[in-house]
Structure formats: structure tokens, C-alpha cells
Design a protein around this motif. Structure first.
Motif, PDB file in Angstrom:
ATOM      1  N   PRO A   1      -7.763   4.604   2.642  1.00  0.00           N
ATOM      2  CA  PRO A   1      -6.549   4.781   3.446  1.00  0.00           C
ATOM      3  C   PRO A   1      -5.835   3.495   3.825  1.00  0.00           C
ATOM      4  O   PRO A   1      -4.683   3.544   4.257  1.00  0.00           O
ATOM      5  N   LYS A   2      -6.479   2.328   3.657  1.00  0.00           N
ATOM      6  CA  LYS A   2      -5.867   1.067   4.082  1.00  0.00           C
ATOM      7  C   LYS A   2      -5.242   0.291   2.928  1.00  0.00           C
ATOM      8  O   LYS A   2      -4.753  -0.816   3.118  1.00  0.00           O
ATOM      9  N   GLU A   3      -5.251   0.867   1.739  1.00  0.00           N
ATOM     10  CA  GLU A   3      -4.679   0.209   0.575  1.00  0.00           C
ATOM     11  C   GLU A   3      -3.503   1.017   0.036  1.00  0.00           C
ATOM     12  O   GLU A   3      -3.530   2.248   0.017  1.00  0.00           O
ATOM     13  N   PHE A   4      -2.463   0.305  -0.424  1.00  0.00           N
ATOM     14  CA  PHE A   4      -1.277   0.975  -0.954  1.00  0.00           C
ATOM     15  C   PHE A   4      -1.556   1.572  -2.329  1.00  0.00           C
ATOM     16  O   PHE A   4      -2.190   0.937  -3.185  1.00  0.00           O
ATOM     17  N   THR A   5      -1.070   2.790  -2.540  1.00  0.00           N
ATOM     18  CA  THR A   5      -1.200   3.504  -3.805  1.00  0.00           C
ATOM     19  C   THR A   5       0.194   3.797  -4.351  1.00  0.00           C
ATOM     20  O   THR A   5       1.098   4.159  -3.591  1.00  0.00           O
ATOM     21  N   ASN A   6       0.375   3.639  -5.656  1.00  0.00           N
ATOM     22  CA  ASN A   6       1.655   3.967  -6.293  1.00  0.00           C
ATOM     23  C   ASN A   6       1.753   5.490  -6.407  1.00  0.00           C
ATOM     24  O   ASN A   6       1.304   6.094  -7.379  1.00  0.00           O
ATOM     25  N   ILE A   7       2.345   6.128  -5.394  1.00  0.00           N
ATOM     26  CA  ILE A   7       2.395   7.594  -5.387  1.00  0.00           C
ATOM     27  C   ILE A   7       3.486   8.136  -6.308  1.00  0.00           C
ATOM     28  O   ILE A   7       3.415   9.283  -6.740  1.00  0.00           O
ATOM     29  N   SER A   8       4.501   7.317  -6.618  1.00  0.00           N
ATOM     30  CA  SER A   8       5.552   7.800  -7.530  1.00  0.00           C
ATOM     31  C   SER A   8       4.987   8.042  -8.915  1.00  0.00           C
ATOM     32  O   SER A   8       5.465   8.923  -9.651  1.00  0.00           O
ATOM     33  N   SER A   9       3.949   7.288  -9.299  1.00  0.00           N
ATOM     34  CA  SER A   9       3.355   7.472 -10.628  1.00  0.00           C
ATOM     35  C   SER A   9       2.535   8.758 -10.709  1.00  0.00           C
ATOM     36  O   SER A   9       2.133   9.170 -11.790  1.00  0.00           O
ATOM     37  N   LEU A  10       2.295   9.411  -9.557  1.00  0.00           N
ATOM     38  CA  LEU A  10       1.520  10.646  -9.532  1.00  0.00           C
ATOM     39  C   LEU A  10       2.382  11.885  -9.731  1.00  0.00           C
ATOM     40  O   LEU A  10       1.857  12.997  -9.842  1.00  0.00           O
ATOM     41  N   ILE A  11       3.711  11.711  -9.775  1.00  0.00           N
ATOM     42  CA  ILE A  11       4.596  12.858 -10.005  1.00  0.00           C
ATOM     43  C   ILE A  11       4.372  13.370 -11.419  1.00  0.00           C
ATOM     44  O   ILE A  11       4.399  12.596 -12.387  1.00  0.00           O
ATOM     45  N   GLU A  12       4.144  14.668 -11.562  1.00  0.00           N
ATOM     46  CA  GLU A  12       3.795  15.233 -12.865  1.00  0.00           C
ATOM     47  C   GLU A  12       4.920  15.079 -13.877  1.00  0.00           C
ATOM     48  O   GLU A  12       4.691  14.768 -15.043  1.00  0.00           O
ATOM     49  N   ASP A  13       6.166  15.325 -13.465  1.00  0.00           N
ATOM     50  CA  ASP A  13       7.312  15.183 -14.370  1.00  0.00           C
ATOM     51  C   ASP A  13       7.631  13.693 -14.523  1.00  0.00           C
ATOM     52  O   ASP A  13       8.147  13.052 -13.609  1.00  0.00           O
TER      53      ASP A  13
END
Length: 603
Positions: free
Chosen positions: A114-126
Motif C-alpha cells: 500500500p505504500k508504493e505507487f502502482t501504474n493502475i492505468s496499465s491495468l485497464i483491460e481495453d
């Protein structure tokens, strides 16, 4: 130099050393590292939540003040480059880069780390939806707006704030599609609610509704709105912003019939909240006060957990709501249910009040100076290159990513040959997204910081014509001393309107070079539009960018005549009559519909 005033809760995180936990009057804020105060690191944005506060600088870098309970040091530099926006919720953080990526952290985003940044845009399926143009954080959820105008949500759904039944979906571990055709997303750092505005100015909401903070009316008893619901009976005018606290919502509306005049509306629970009223309000109603004079206008506003601050064009800072930590800056900790003017120390840039901004954390507040200026060229270019509506050619890389590009600029930088574009397309299709972006950055910005091996593959197709290179450097690299070279400026009624030259140059292929000839003018100013009405100018501006006429715009013969006279300066009505065809067709259709309605009423 930065100017930041701070007041309110000075703990969790502790922002100013050797000061009490409750700071009840605005005081100067200084960074622990004085080097951060240099001019090149001017503040662009401040965003604060329960556990952290992020300061974003105009150079695209950011520092973070962390909760004292965090095992790390109090202050840390965020190791993400080219940041264009930060959005901090009480339990999460979202960061948007100029490349259109979003990094987020928090227990509801990534419980394993929880304390580290994750690239959540890369998790979008489309994969075609992974270029992001905005990020908004709620209390425990993060919302993304893609370049394709689609809204996604990730994180907690405990109140249905992701638009799905909270009984069946407790949390989304990757972004899920909430709604299409979205123009803006609104929430708040302490909010379990979200508002989505579509291109037709229709407003939808979902999430926590215990205190009627959606303005759905007294008859709606649901404490949770589990699916996106259209909000009716909203005030007339253009919705500029909506911000939600824990139990209330504030809406800023621009009434174009009043020159224009901006007004605040609120709904929700009034006790201890920043509602600006002394009564429970079930629908959005205006916040009325003598402090909002007729000739005074709202510059900025911000909402915390239970308090609201408003900045006006007459340099008034107005607050109302919870003041338990001094977050209203009144000098005491008394609650203020109705608008109250806050005494400010002398501001260094008082004559430029429009350059000041407000940011409310959960129980603290910031007033900061962020001078308006041209953003750096690289940021401007990358933002424009990622906007699908301005692109006319697509490249697909080997990993399936779609990159939108501009054919006209490619023609300038290549050998003005369609075969060369096809060669480049073939090369890029075999490259990774990182290598593809390096190629585009070199082509568009003349930045040759590129892998030598990669450059050797494409150097033969790059145009070395000196004249074109000079033009490219002058326009894209802004080698002239005049900063206005970045933009094409139209002056109207003592106001300046800036059009990025990149778009005008791109569209100039349609105009047979008319705009290119204008950009050769060292003054970069055109005054022929000085007498255009606001509506005519807005039509022209929208058409320049989108090649369309807005559906909701009513066209009159006066507007057609006015635009034809003004745009004749560029002879656009002869070189490209598209604008006038659109106007006249809409005018005829509009009249036809009116006649049909009249006939139906008569029958």
C-alpha cells in the motif's frame, strides 16, 4: 518565489515544525528543504488528505509529507517524473503524468504493497483506453478519465461509489468501466461519492447518500446509491466544478447570462459542515451572502472533510463549516455555519489574486500562489499528441499498444512522402511502447536523446531540409526569446485567448497554409476578432479544435454573418467552407424543427 499560507490541523502529517497541532490563523509555510523554494520549482498544485500532503512543482516533480505514523521520514521526493496533476484522498493517492499514465497507492489500491505507487492505468483491460487525461481521488477510491472520454474506478466500493452493487462488489483491484461519454469527474478527498458529467451537461452520481449529498430530493431515502443515477433539477448554467465533503456537496455554476457570474450551490447535512447554510438541504440551492457581491466573482473554492473555503476576485477569502482545528483561519476554533470573511496577512502578489489557489485537506487548508505561465514545451506537445481527437494516424506497436499521431507533422519531419510514413509505421509496429515514444518525441520535439541503434533505423527517413528544420525549431523548440511564440494569440476586449500553434499547424493542411503564414508574423497577434460576440468566438474556437459545431449551440443569421466577416481575414470561407456549411445546415435544420413544432402546436 513560492508563497504558501497554511492553517488548521498540523499533524498526521506534521507540516510545520515547532508549531502547535492547531494553527488557527494563516501563517507562512516553508519547506524543510529551502532549495525547494527556488523560482524554477514554483508551486503548481497542493493536494492534501488524512495521511499525506503532496506539493507539485511546475517542473513536474513532487514532494510528499507523510503521516508521522509512517515508518519513512516525514518528507520524501516522489520518484515519478513529468507529473501534471496530483490527487490525494484520505487513504489513497493518485498521480497523473503528462504521458497519460496514472500511478496510485493505498491499501484499497494495492493491499499487498500500500505504500508504493502502482501504474493502475496499465491495468485497464481495453488497451486503447490506457491514455488518461484526468485522475480524481475520493476517500478510498480513485477515478480515471481516459482520452476516449470513459470513466473508470478502482478501490473501495463500500458505498457503491464505483457504480456497482456494494453487496456483490466490495472492492475493485483493477480499474472497472463506470460510464462512457464522460467529460468530467468530481469527488473529494474525504468523499465516498462521485459525480460524472457527460458531454451533454447531464450529471450522474453514485455512492454514499446518508445526508442527501447528491441533491436527489427529500423523497429519496436510500443511504447508498449503488448505480449511477441522473441528478435532476440542477441549477441552470455551466457546471464548473463539484466537490464533496463527508456529508455535503458544493457545486460551482457559471451563469452565462450574467456576464458571466459564478455562483455556489450546496446540498446535504448542515450541522458542522461546510454547507454555507443553517438548514438541511435536499437539493442544490444557492449559497447566498452579502459577501458575494454582484461585481465580485468566485476565483476558486475547495472543500475538506467538513469545511469550505472560497476565494473571490476582490481578494476575499471566505469560509464556513467545521473549525475544530482552526482550518477556517478565523483565529479561533468556533464553527461557522454561514459564510464568514477570513482576515489574511498581506500577500506578496496581492494585485494578481487570480493566480492564487485554495486547497483544503481533511482538517487543514492552504492558500498558495501559482503564477499562470506557459507550461514547458515538452508537456504541451505530449499532452496534444495523446489527445485522440487531434490525431489522424495510428501506429500499433508489437505489444498491441495504439499510438495516435499527427500526419501533417510527420510529413514535415519526414520527406513529405506517404511511403516514408508507411516505413515509419512499419518500424514502430515492431517496437515496444517505450521505443515508440522515443521516436515520436524525437520527431515532434527534436529531442535526440534516443538510443543510437534505434536512431540509425529511422535517420534515413528524417527530413534534413534546413528551412523546414528552422521552422520546426522556431515553432516547436521556441528558440525565439518571445514566450508567446508557443501560442497563437487572439486579443478580444482586453483579454487574450491562446491557441496552441501545434493544433493550428496541424489543421493548416485543411486551410492550405493560411495559419502557417500567420505564425510567421512576429507579433503573433490578430485583433480582427476583437468585436466578435462571445458566442461567435466560442463557436469559432470549438470548430478550430474539433471541426464540429456543438449541438446545443443555437445559430442565428447574425452569428453566421459575424463569423463570415471575421474569418474572412484568413479567407477560410474560401479555402475551407466547412465551418459555414456546418453553420448553415444547423441553421436550416434548427428553423425546420421550429416550424415543425409550431405546426404541431397549431394542430
Amino acid at each position: 518565489m513560492n508563497e504558501i499560507l497554511f492553517f488548521g490541523k498540523n499533524s498526521h502529517p506534521k507540516l510545520i515544525e515547532n508549531k502547535p497541532y492547531e494553527i488557527t490563523k494563516p501563517i507562512q509555510f516553508k519547506f524543510e528543504n529551502e532549495n525547494e523554494n527556488e523560482n524554477e520549482n514554483q508551486i503548481k498544485q497542493i493536494s492534501s488528505g488524512y495521511n499525506s500532503t503532496i506539493f507539485l512543482f511546475k517542473n513536474g516533480k513532487a514532494i510528499e509529507y507523510l503521516s508521522q505514523n509512517d515508518s519513512k521520514q516525514n518528507t520524501s521526493k516522489i520518484q515519478i517524473e513529468n507529473i501534471q496533476k496530483v490527487s490525494v484522498g484520505d487513504w489513497n493517492e493518485g498521480i497523473l503524468t503528462i504521458e497519460g499514465k496514472v500511478f496510485a497507492k493505498g491499501y484499497d489500491i494495492n493491499p499487498n504493497n500500500p505504500k508504493e505507487f502502482t501504474n493502475i492505468s496499465s491495468l485497464i483491460e481495453d488497451k486503447n483506453d490506457r491514455i488518461i487525461q484526468d485522475v480524481v481521488s475520493g476517500d478510498r477510491s480513485v477515478y480515471l478519465l481516459t482520452s476516449n472520454q470513459n470513466a473508470y474506478g478502482i478501490g473501495s466500493n463500500n458505498f457503491g461509489q464505483l457504480g456497482f452493487d456494494s453487496k456483490t462488489l466490495k472492492k475493485a483491484e483493477k480499474p472497472i468501466l463506470m460510464m462512457k461519454n464522460v467529460s468530467k469527474i468530481f469527488s473529494g478527498n474525504s468523499s465516498y461519492s462521485v459525480f460524472l458529467l457527460n458531454s451533454n451537461q447531464e450529471l450522474f452520481g453514485c455512492g454514499r447518500n446518508i445526508s442527501s449529498q447528491f441533491g436527489l430530493g427529500e423523497s429519496i431515502k436510500e443511504t447508498k446509491i449503488d448505480k449511477l443515477t441522473q441528478i435532476q433539477n440542477i441549477p441552470k448554467g455551466k457546471i464548473i466544478d463539484i466537490q464533496s465533503g463527508f456529508d455535503f456537496s458544493i457545486m460551482l455554476i457559471e451563469d452565462e447570462n450574467e456576464n458571466p457570474k459564478r455562483k455556489l450551490y450546496s446540498c446535504g447535512f448542515y450541522e458542522y459542515n461546510g454547507l454555507g447554510k443553517n438548514e438541511y438541504t435536499y437539493e442544490f440551492t444557492e449559497i447566498k451572502s452579502s459577501l458575494f457581491e454582484n461585481d465580485d466573482n468566485i476565483i476558486d473554492f475547495s472543500v475538506g472533510n467538513q469545511h469550505t473555503l472560497v476565494l473571490t476576485s476582490k481578494s476575499k477569502l471566505i469560509g464556513f463549516g467545521n473549525n475544530s482545528y482552526g482550518q477556517l483561519g478565523t483565529g479561533d476554533m468556533n464553527f461557522e455555519k454561514i459564510p464568514f470573511q477570513i482576515e489574511l496577512p498581506k500577500l506578496r502578489f496581492n494585485e494578481n489574486i487570480s493566480n492564487y489557489h485554495i486547497s483544503c485537506g481533511e482538517f487543514n487548508s492552504f492558500l498558495y500562489y501559482s503564477p499562470s505561465s506557459f507550461s514547458n514545451l515538452e508537456e504541451d506537445l505530449i499532452k496534444l499528441f495523446r489527445r485522440k481527437e487531434f490525431c489522424d494516424i495510428s501506429f500499433k506497436t508489437e505489444n498491441g499498444e495504439i499510438i495516435e499521431a499527427h500526419k501533417l507533422i510527420l510529413k514535415y519531419r519526414l520527406n513529405q512522402n506517404q511511403n516514408q510514413i508507411e516505413k515509419l509505421q512499419e518500424i514502430i509496429s515492431k517496437k515496444s511502447i517505450k521505443e515508440s515514444n522515443q521516436i515520436f518525441e524525437m520527431i515532434y520535439s527534436n529531442n535526440f536523446n534516443i538510443n543510437p541503434k534505434l536512431y540509425s533505423e529511422i535517420k534515413e527517413i528524417i527530413n534534413s531540409n534546413e528551412k523546414i528544420e528552422e521552422t520546426i525549431k522556431r515553432i516547436y523548440l521556441n528558440e525565439n526569446e518571445n514566450e508567446n511564440e508557443k501560442d497563437f494569440i487572439i486579443e478580444r476586449k482586453e483579454k487574450q485567448y491562446k491557441f496552441p500553434k501545434l493544433i493550428l499547424i496541424m489543421r493548416s493542411e485543411l486551410y492550405r497554409g493560411m495559419f502557417l503564414s500567420v505564425t510567421d508574423d512576429t507579433s503573433n497577434k490578430v485583433t480582427d476578432y476583437s468585436e466578435l460576440s462571445n458566442k461567435s468566438f466560442q463557436i469559432f474556437e470549438y470548430w478550430i479544435y474539433s471541426n464540429q459545431i456543438k449541438d446545443e449551440i443555437e445559430i442565428t443569421q447574425e452569428i453566421i454573418n459575424e463569423l463570415e466577416r471575421g474569418i474572412d481575414y484568413f479567407q477560410l470561407n474560401q479555402t475551407n467552407p466547412n465551418l459555414f456549411h456546418l453553420l448553415i445546415n444547423k441553421f436550416n435544420n434548427q428553423n425546420q424543427n421550429q416550424n415543425q413544432n409550431q405546426n404541431q402546436n397549431q394542430n
